[in-house]
Design an enzyme around this catalytic site. Structure first.
Site, PDB file in Angstrom:
ATOM      1  N   TRP A 167      34.761  20.514 -27.338  1.00 30.95           N
ATOM      2  CA  TRP A 167      33.515  21.286 -27.238  1.00 30.95           C
ATOM      3  C   TRP A 167      33.417  21.922 -25.863  1.00 30.95           C
ATOM      4  CZ3 TRP A 167      33.356  17.890 -31.272  1.00 30.95           C
ATOM      5  CH2 TRP A 167      32.522  18.188 -32.358  1.00 30.95           C
ATOM      6  N   LEU A 168      32.812  23.118 -25.846  1.00 29.14           N
ATOM      7  CA  LEU A 168      32.783  23.918 -24.615  1.00 29.14           C
ATOM      8  C   LEU A 168      32.081  23.215 -23.443  1.00 29.14           C
ATOM      9  CD1 LEU A 168      31.711  27.690 -24.612  1.00 29.14           C
ATOM     10  CD2 LEU A 168      31.795  26.279 -22.614  1.00 29.14           C
ATOM     11  N   TRP A 169      30.780  22.927 -23.597  1.00 28.19           N
ATOM     12  CA  TRP A 169      30.090  22.399 -22.402  1.00 28.19           C
ATOM     13  C   TRP A 169      30.466  20.948 -22.133  1.00 28.19           C
ATOM     14  CZ3 TRP A 169      24.105  21.504 -21.876  1.00 28.19           C
ATOM     15  CH2 TRP A 169      23.615  20.766 -22.933  1.00 28.19           C
ATOM     16  N   ASP A 170      30.873  20.227 -23.189  1.00 30.13           N
ATOM     17  CA  ASP A 170      31.374  18.866 -22.949  1.00 30.13           C
ATOM     18  C   ASP A 170      32.563  18.919 -22.003  1.00 30.13           C
ATOM     19  OD1 ASP A 170      30.126  18.985 -25.738  1.00 30.13           O
ATOM     20  OD2 ASP A 170      30.276  16.819 -25.458  1.00 30.13           O
ATOM     21  N   GLY A 185      23.166  23.943 -27.060  1.00 31.05           N
ATOM     22  CA  GLY A 185      23.624  22.616 -26.672  1.00 31.05           C
ATOM     23  C   GLY A 185      22.596  21.523 -26.944  1.00 31.05           C
ATOM     24  N   ASP A 219      20.801  20.913 -29.511  1.00 31.41           N
ATOM     25  CA  ASP A 219      20.727  21.421 -30.894  1.00 31.41           C
ATOM     26  C   ASP A 219      19.365  21.358 -31.590  1.00 31.41           C
ATOM     27  OD1 ASP A 219      23.353  21.420 -30.212  1.00 31.41           O
ATOM     28  OD2 ASP A 219      24.068  20.423 -32.016  1.00 31.41           O
ATOM     29  N   ARG A 279      20.119  10.656 -35.611  1.00 29.70           N
ATOM     30  CA  ARG A 279      20.816  11.934 -35.749  1.00 29.70           C
ATOM     31  C   ARG A 279      19.831  13.028 -36.173  1.00 29.70           C
ATOM     32  NH1 ARG A 279      24.964  12.654 -33.116  1.00 29.70           N
ATOM     33  NH2 ARG A 279      25.612  14.263 -34.548  1.00 29.70           N
ATOM     34  N   TYR A 311      17.225  12.896 -32.183  1.00 26.59           N
ATOM     35  CA  TYR A 311      18.279  13.702 -31.552  1.00 26.59           C
ATOM     36  C   TYR A 311      17.682  14.879 -30.786  1.00 26.59           C
ATOM     37  CZ  TYR A 311      23.099  15.383 -31.561  1.00 26.59           C
ATOM     38  OH  TYR A 311      24.361  15.763 -31.205  1.00 26.59           O
ATOM     39  N   TRP A 312      17.807  14.912 -29.476  1.00 24.86           N
ATOM     40  CA  TRP A 312      17.274  15.951 -28.580  1.00 24.86           C
ATOM     41  C   TRP A 312      15.752  16.097 -28.676  1.00 24.86           C
ATOM     42  CZ3 TRP A 312      20.130  17.326 -24.660  1.00 24.86           C
ATOM     43  CH2 TRP A 312      21.527  17.384 -24.778  1.00 24.86           C
ATOM     44  N   GLU A 327      25.848   8.036 -25.985  1.00 24.23           N
ATOM     45  CA  GLU A 327      25.632   9.479 -26.024  1.00 24.23           C
ATOM     46  C   GLU A 327      24.241   9.817 -25.451  1.00 24.23           C
ATOM     47  OE1 GLU A 327      25.948  10.942 -30.011  1.00 24.23           O
ATOM     48  OE2 GLU A 327      25.837  13.046 -29.433  1.00 24.23           O
TER      49      GLU A 327
HETATM   50  C1  9WN Z   1      27.328  20.572 -32.796  1.00 23.80           C
HETATM   51  C2  9WN Z   1      29.560  17.433 -28.811  1.00 23.80           C
HETATM   52  C3  9WN Z   1      28.290  18.178 -29.205  1.00 23.80           C
HETATM   53  C4  9WN Z   1      27.458  18.589 -27.982  1.00 23.80           C
HETATM   54  C5  9WN Z   1      26.098  19.116 -28.342  1.00 23.80           C
HETATM   55  C6  9WN Z   1      25.409  18.099 -29.250  1.00 23.80           C
HETATM   56  C7  9WN Z   1      26.273  17.837 -30.485  1.00 23.80           C
HETATM   57  C8  9WN Z   1      27.289  19.113 -32.332  1.00 23.80           C
HETATM   58  C9  9WN Z   1      26.875  18.216 -33.486  1.00 23.80           C
HETATM   59  O1  9WN Z   1      27.533  17.338 -30.067  1.00 23.80           O
HETATM   60  O2  9WN Z   1      26.401  19.030 -31.205  1.00 23.80           O
HETATM   61  O3  9WN Z   1      27.821  21.389 -31.789  1.00 23.80           O
HETATM   62  O4  9WN Z   1      27.749  17.916 -34.304  1.00 23.80           O
HETATM   63  O5  9WN Z   1      25.695  17.858 -33.591  1.00 23.80           O
HETATM   64  O6  9WN Z   1      24.131  18.524 -29.610  1.00 23.80           O
HETATM   65  O7  9WN Z   1      25.327  19.339 -27.188  1.00 23.80           O
HETATM   66  O8  9WN Z   1      28.151  19.575 -27.264  1.00 23.80           O
HETATM   67  O9  9WN Z   1      29.244  16.366 -27.953  1.00 23.80           O
END
Ligand code: 9WN
Length: 452
Positions: free
Chosen positions: A38-41, A170, A172, A217, A370-371, A414
């Site tokens: 994943w990009l920002w990860d 990010g 989500d 989730r 979740y978030w 997480e």
């Molecule tokens: C969808 C990987 C990613 C993070 C996101 C987080 C979650 C994915 C998901 O996990 O998103 O991209 O399957 O829910 O919300 O911030 O990059 O860790």
């Protein structure tokens, strides 16, 4: 201060975990739930790994750029060969698009634009002999990415990038997005599914709830709506320009644009280091973003919000994103003071285990949602960095130590309950471990305009 012995143990555990999650040149967020890149990860991972293995951190970023599209877009996911998933590769079918890489499957949307920030941090950790060449290698790719963001996602030169899906921000299922998703017109099959409670069927298709309790989730309803939105975006080839205003959810997202402003600054610093000036047009975009962020400020509540890109209205739901503009140093001192006061309210953003993703006194707050309430280490890390921009050094230090204690107590989860500190979601989560390593190493409180 933490006992040195404790720090060492935590750091060692973090390194072992990151080694386990390593997949050759890149690192997956979690072996079970998130087996892809994943990009920002990867940006957060690179920032932490740079503290002890800068070459590996450089490789982590290079691996991201192997998935860059020919138009400059950086996808939010790069799929791992052979890894099991819930069919998300099929949602995207990236190879149908001529601009996508031929040798990899990727998603077709992006994620917070942190690569310039991570690249600069990694470069600083590299031996002097490799520093310039690493930056010179990444510079044209970073330029292409930032140019794509403005060309394709800021169609009217407002200075703010519009997102076409919550996965791009990010955070989500953050309430600001879910607020609009709930009002989105649904296709007939989804209305029928909702009436008969068939949303539960989707659970059978989900990978995440095989490992993690459902309550932690995205809800089935949020999940289905996000799927509908992705399917709609696909019909329009994930092109903002083509997406119909009435059935899409288009947001000038606060978190994304605040991080973009910070990343723009990093890119400017990289261009200065390399003595390669940025194209004038891009510089103009950067200036417009700085001004436009102010349009997301709401003076009566003293907070920043995301904006509905279709109606132009602010989405006045309080979330942790309000603090992210501090990272770019754009808010005035008076705005920063209000935000810093807001951050410290024990009944809002500063409960026992700060900083909750939604303040605990907001109607939208869910302890394990979740978030929608939990504390996330990447947000704490960013806010600690942002506070230092405004010389709120003592508060940044308190946040740093609280964050380390939280992980010491609950493990590399997480996300965490802001009330009890219990860990939620995936267990061995990479950015938690990587940012703990960076937090352990960042006990130098000196604020610096060049930090980014
Ligand atoms: C969808 C990987 C990613 C993070 C996101 C987080 C979650 C994915 C998901 O996990 O998103 O991209 O399957 O829910 O919300 O911030 O990059 O860790």
């Amino acid at each position: 201060m933490m006992a040195p012995q404790l720090e060492k143990t935590l750091e060692e555990r973090a390194r072992v975990m990151l080694e386990r999650n390593r997949r050759g040149s890149w690192t997956c967020p979690s072996i079970t739930v998130y087996p892809h890149q994943w990009l920002w990860d990867s940006c957060f991972i690179a920032i932490g790994v740079a503290r002890y293995d800068p070459q590996r951190a450089a490789g982590e970023l290079r691996a991201l750029f192997r998935a860059q599209w020919a138009n400059g877009m950086l996808p939010h996911m790069v799929f791992a060969d052979g890894a099991k998933d819930i069919g998300s590769r099929r949602i995207w079918q990236s190879k149908k698009y001529p601009l996508a890489p031929r040798d990899l499957d990727t998603s077709c949307v992006t994620q917070p634009p942190l690569p310039a920030i991570a690249a600069r941090r990694v470069a600083r950790a590299l031996p002097a002999s490799d520093r310039q060449s690493f930056l010179a290698e990444l510079f044209p790719k970073l330029l292409a990415y930032h140019t794509w963001l403005y060309d394709e996602r800021d169609l009217h030169n407002s200075g703010l990038v519009t997102l076409i899906h919550p996965w791009e921000c990010g955070l989500d299922t953050t309430p600001s997005w879910m607020h609009l998703l709930r009002r989105m017109p649904l296709p007939w099959w989804l209305r029928t599914a909702a009436r008969f409670g068939l949303a539960r069927v989707v659970r059978l298709l989900r990978n995440d709830t095989r490992y993690i309790p459902v309550a932690e989730r995205a809800s089935d309803d949020d999940g289905l709506r996000m799927l509908v939105l992705a399917t709609r975006a696909k019909k329009h080839h994930f092109q903002l320009e083509q997406m119909p205003r009435h059935s899409s959810v288009l947001i000038e997202d606060l978190a994304f644009n605040a991080m973009l402003a910070a990343a723009n600054r990093s890119l400017e610093l990289i261009s200065r280091d390399l003595e390669r000036p940025l194209p004038t047009e891009l510089q103009e975009h950067f200036r417009r973003t700085e001004v436009a962020l102010e349009h997301l400020w709401d003076e009566p509540s003293g907070q920043y919000y995301s904006r509905n890109a279709v109606t132009g209205e602010l989405i006045k739901v309080p979330t942790i994103a309000t603090f992210l503009p501090l990272w770019s140093g754009i808010p005035t001192r008076a705005q920063a003071e209000r935000l810093i006061e807001l951050l410290q309210k024990p009944t809002g953003f500063w409960p026992h285990h700060p900083v909750p993703s939604v303040p605990i006194d907001a109607p939208e707050f869910r302890e394990a949602g979740y978030w929608k309430g939990p504390t996330w280490i990447n947000m704490n890390w960013t806010i600690a960095e942002a506070l230092r921009e405004y010389e709120a050094v003592e508060l940044a230090e308190r946040l740093r130590l609280r964050t380390l204690r939280l992980v010491e107590h609950a493990g590399f989860s997480e996300y965490f309950s802001p009330l009890t500190g219990d860990g939620y979601g995936a267990n061995d989560f990479s950015w938690t471990a990587a940012l703990v390593i960076d937090l352990l190493a960042s006990d130098d409180p000196t604020p610096s305009a060049n930090r980014l």
